[in-house]
Write a protein that holds these residues in place. Sequence first.
Motif, short mmCIF file in Angstrom:
data_model
loop_
_atom_site.label_atom_id
_atom_site.label_comp_id
_atom_site.label_asym_id
_atom_site.label_seq_id
_atom_site.Cartn_x
_atom_site.Cartn_y
_atom_site.Cartn_z
N SER A 75 0.82 -1.20 0.00
CA SER A 75 0.00 0.00 0.00
C SER A 75 0.86 1.27 0.00
O SER A 75 2.07 1.22 0.18
CB SER A 75 -0.98 -0.01 1.18
N HIS A 77 1.85 5.06 1.39
CA HIS A 77 1.95 5.70 2.69
C HIS A 77 2.32 7.16 2.51
O HIS A 77 2.88 7.55 1.49
CB HIS A 77 3.01 5.01 3.53
N VAL A 87 9.90 13.28 -6.38
CA VAL A 87 9.41 11.98 -6.81
C VAL A 87 10.61 11.16 -7.30
O VAL A 87 11.46 11.67 -8.03
CB VAL A 87 8.37 12.12 -7.95
N GLY A 88 10.72 9.92 -6.86
CA GLY A 88 11.84 9.07 -7.26
C GLY A 88 12.89 8.92 -6.17
O GLY A 88 13.72 8.03 -6.22
N ASP A 89 12.84 9.81 -5.17
CA ASP A 89 13.79 9.67 -4.06
C ASP A 89 13.60 8.33 -3.37
O ASP A 89 12.48 7.89 -3.17
CB ASP A 89 13.56 10.77 -3.01
N VAL A 90 14.71 7.71 -3.03
CA VAL A 90 14.63 6.43 -2.31
C VAL A 90 14.79 6.70 -0.82
O VAL A 90 15.75 7.32 -0.38
CB VAL A 90 15.72 5.46 -2.79
N GLY A 92 14.61 4.25 1.54
CA GLY A 92 15.27 3.14 2.21
C GLY A 92 15.02 1.90 1.40
O GLY A 92 14.20 1.92 0.48
N SER A 93 15.76 0.86 1.69
CA SER A 93 15.48 -0.36 0.94
C SER A 93 15.63 -1.56 1.85
O SER A 93 16.32 -1.50 2.87
CB SER A 93 16.41 -0.47 -0.27
N GLU A 94 14.96 -2.61 1.43
CA GLU A 94 15.06 -3.84 2.19
C GLU A 94 15.94 -4.81 1.44
O GLU A 94 15.75 -5.02 0.25
CB GLU A 94 13.67 -4.45 2.38
N SER B 305 9.34 8.28 7.57
CA SER B 305 8.60 7.13 7.08
C SER B 305 7.22 7.00 7.70
O SER B 305 6.47 6.09 7.41
CB SER B 305 9.41 5.86 7.34
N ILE B 375 3.87 10.89 -1.05
CA ILE B 375 3.41 9.51 -0.98
C ILE B 375 4.60 8.62 -1.29
O ILE B 375 5.35 8.89 -2.24
CB ILE B 375 2.28 9.25 -1.99
N PHE B 376 4.79 7.59 -0.51
CA PHE B 376 5.86 6.64 -0.85
C PHE B 376 5.31 5.24 -0.84
O PHE B 376 4.33 4.93 -0.18
CB PHE B 376 7.06 6.79 0.10
N GLU B 377 5.92 4.39 -1.64
CA GLU B 377 5.50 3.00 -1.69
C GLU B 377 6.68 2.13 -2.04
O GLU B 377 7.74 2.61 -2.43
CB GLU B 377 4.33 2.80 -2.66
N LYS B 378 6.47 0.83 -1.96
CA LYS B 378 7.55 -0.10 -2.19
C LYS B 378 7.65 -0.44 -3.67
O LYS B 378 6.68 -0.89 -4.27
CB LYS B 378 7.35 -1.36 -1.37
N THR B 381 12.76 -3.61 -4.09
CA THR B 381 13.16 -3.67 -2.68
C THR B 381 13.27 -2.28 -2.07
O THR B 381 13.58 -2.13 -0.90
CB THR B 381 14.53 -4.38 -2.53
N ASP B 382 13.03 -1.26 -2.91
CA ASP B 382 13.17 0.12 -2.41
C ASP B 382 11.86 0.73 -1.98
O ASP B 382 10.81 0.46 -2.55
CB ASP B 382 13.76 1.02 -3.51
N TRP B 383 11.95 1.57 -0.98
CA TRP B 383 10.82 2.43 -0.63
C TRP B 383 11.08 3.77 -1.31
O TRP B 383 12.07 4.42 -1.04
CB TRP B 383 10.72 2.60 0.88
N LYS B 384 10.15 4.13 -2.24
CA LYS B 384 10.40 5.30 -3.08
C LYS B 384 9.28 6.30 -2.99
O LYS B 384 8.12 5.94 -2.81
CB LYS B 384 10.48 4.85 -4.55
N ILE B 385 9.65 7.57 -3.15
CA ILE B 385 8.63 8.60 -3.24
C ILE B 385 8.01 8.50 -4.64
O ILE B 385 8.73 8.52 -5.64
CB ILE B 385 9.23 10.00 -3.04
N THR B 386 6.68 8.36 -4.70
CA THR B 386 6.08 8.13 -6.00
C THR B 386 5.11 9.23 -6.40
O THR B 386 4.65 9.27 -7.53
CB THR B 386 5.30 6.80 -6.03
N ASP B 387 4.76 10.10 -5.48
CA ASP B 387 3.73 11.08 -5.82
C ASP B 387 3.85 12.28 -4.91
O ASP B 387 4.06 12.14 -3.71
CB ASP B 387 2.35 10.42 -5.64
N MET B 431 -6.79 -0.89 -0.84
CA MET B 431 -5.66 -1.45 -0.12
C MET B 431 -5.89 -2.93 0.16
O MET B 431 -6.90 -3.31 0.75
CB MET B 431 -5.45 -0.69 1.19
#
Lengths: 380, 478
Positions: A75, A77, A87-90, A92-94, B305, B375-378, B381-387, B431
């Motif tokens: 989902s 967040h 937009v596109g900034d990372v 963190g990663s798992e 986060s 807004i960020f989402e996975k 493997t990355d958590w990225k800003i998408t919007d 969701m």
Amino acid sequence: MTKPVFIVSREDWSLHRKGYQDQTRHQEKVREAIKQNLPDLVTDESIILSNGRQIIKIPIRSLDEYRFRYNYSKSKHVGQGDGDSQVGDVLGSEPAKGPGKGEGAGSQPGEDYLDTEVSVEELQAMLFDELELPNLQEKDKKQLHTSEVVFTDIRKKGIMSNIDKKRTILENLKRNANAGQPGIHGISPDDLRFKTWEEIHKPHSNAVIIAMMDTSGSMGSFEKYIARSFFFWMTRFLRTKYENVEIVFIAHHTEAKEVTEEEFFNKGESGGTICSSAYQKAIDIIDSRYSPAMYNIYPFHFSDGDNLTSDNERCVKLIGQLMERTNMFGYGEVNQYNRSSTLMSAFKHIKNPKFQYCIIREKGEVYDALKAFFYKPEAG
Amino acid sequence: MQSHEIKELERAIEEITEIAQGFGLDYYEMRYEICPSDIIYTFGAYGMPTRFSHWSFGKTFHKMKTQYDFGLSKIYELVINSNPCYAFLLDGNSLIQNKLIVAHVLAHCDFFKNNMRFSNTNRNMVESMSATAERIRQYEIEHGTEKVEQFLDAVLAIQEHVDPGLIRPYRRGERTTPDRIKSREAAAESGSEPQTGYEDLWSLERDTHSKPEPITVRKFPSQPEKDLLWFLEMHSPELEDWQRDILTMMRDEMLYFWPQMETKIMNEGWASYWHIRIMRELDLTPEETVEFSKLNSSVVQPSKSSLNPYYLGLKIFEDIEKRWDKPTQEEQERFGRRPGQGREKMFEVREFDSDTSFIRSYLTKELVEDLDLYIFEKKGTDWKITDKTWMNIRDQLVYSRVNGGFPYLVVDNGDYKRLGELYLKHSFEGMELDLKYLERTLPSVQKLWGKPVHLETIVEDKKVVFTYDGKKHHRQFI
């Protein structure tokens, strides 16, 4: 409007223990959960590969409280930046999940690792609690009485090598204190204390385990891993629970040889398979070193079942001879894809109750194999 | 705390109370209790000093306490919504910390007393929960700790599925009999349908003798029912009296906590807004001012986060004040908004809104940009800003606060396939559910219902029904 009143107070909360009590209950439940997860933990690589020595603690996940919830990683967040997020900034990663690795610290909620940890010893205690050497018989009682020395008493007379230093000093302290001159000084013969012992005679059952493993080319890494996991726990189990258990290690492909424990657990071989070679070797060893009159004998053989077809008949015959000398015979077959193996098809016809077998398809079944071979007779 | 320190604290509380009153805050009588950390953390884990015992609270307590012991987090204060209102202060707080907390707590109490969502709250919950704990204890003695614990486990797994709607107060406490029970009872009285528990068999027999009556398909429940706990309590054929009793009590406790979950951002924002204003009125020494600023910034600091409800709520309230104090030319003309009404508007908002409406109505484009929300989402493997579109951000925040942040489920059918099975539906709002958790939770519902349970939801744009029949799980695409 009247002024609202307030009261400031400070009560005695020392009897309020609810949090701690429920915390204890949670830990109890974690232990129960570990018990239920024994099949998985038994083949945990971090334990087996370290020989059970280096790894002292295994982190155990605290109990999940299941409820209907959203899938966090699927989902969207909302978060907050420092003022220049794009937009596109990372964020963190798992790390990708590797085999045997725990999940990295992600931002996923609900993955609780509590600092409840179990040591290998504890794990082993839980596991071994359920295992026992089956059909153990007292062999030749007269010969096998062992004597054990137990220190039971403290006396004033004795030989100097058995002096109990701590008590002697305590006596000296006591005497000096009574005399009004505290401290350790002037140790007199009257202060000396000696330990005395008794010899306790116990009838004993000696046992020998013959661990045989197929190391031929057809045994892949999974098969070897399973066989070794089994033997790893078996050796630990036997050494923890029984005092007089010897273990003989035999590795075989087309030929069998007796190897050291180190070699047994670490060496890889290749080539074809002739299982009878191992059985013959076992018979030779028994006949030369372990008289069935004096020993409980347990041969175990692990293989992938891929034997030279012409050898099968000979195997069945030798197992028959082995069973005459032993309490049981355990055959474990690591058979991931559940194909019908040449060895098993020959063994199917063995009707002797001393013959026990176990087919292992996946890791979790090592635990079942241990329980099947080292079953505890029903109480009563 | 020494007695002279307590005297000093009392003087400070008196002053703060007066200032808060001057600002128009309206609260219940206050009881401040100073207690050691493990007690504060117990209350924090249980949500209430007098709540019943359960291992899950012990787990939370252990986690919170450990974090405190390692200096990772600290609760300075805890406030209980009751009349009188209880506030627990951590023994060892400095005087300035306590001043800030008292100011903060008074605003919470004002919120509890005046926000609409709390209008049905039982203000004697401290005593009620204590009575509940005592009753559960009795059941443990009667039926065995293990059995009660297992039942509590099952109920706690679905405890959020209540209907806290303000307009259906009949569900609160008192038991009214819904249609089906009434009609059953009527049937039982007239003797047409013996209540033996073997109704299925009787009806089989009847079918062979007489013509089947025309089946009138009456939906049960007639409307989708959101209150799963209530539905189970009323209709589960499985439960014993003591179990039904526990279910009722747990539901009451959840209904007590619910308004706090629905107004988290508002409530914390409101309290933060006021502690800052009240502290400004106090005569602080320079050292105190520095300590206060440090503490305040640690409370309202943003996080990457997740959103800090204290900070977000505070910013929205401050923005409301600003916009209603100094409306633009356009706002004055279009909405007839007169300048200088900031405070008045804030008090109105604190009375009528909850987090969802608060965000929907008052989180503006300017504020989203000012706060640098995204807004960020996975992705992989990355958590990225998408919007960074402000409307999407606002809507996403609203979604995340719908139903207290829990999936919205309803009982769609309590007599599914005419076999008395339970059919639940997830009102999908974009969701997906956590499927592992779903499959581990369904058995709890099954345990409470006694017959197979189904849950319909959407996975990867497809409708799926998950079923647990008491032994096995099934998944079926429909």
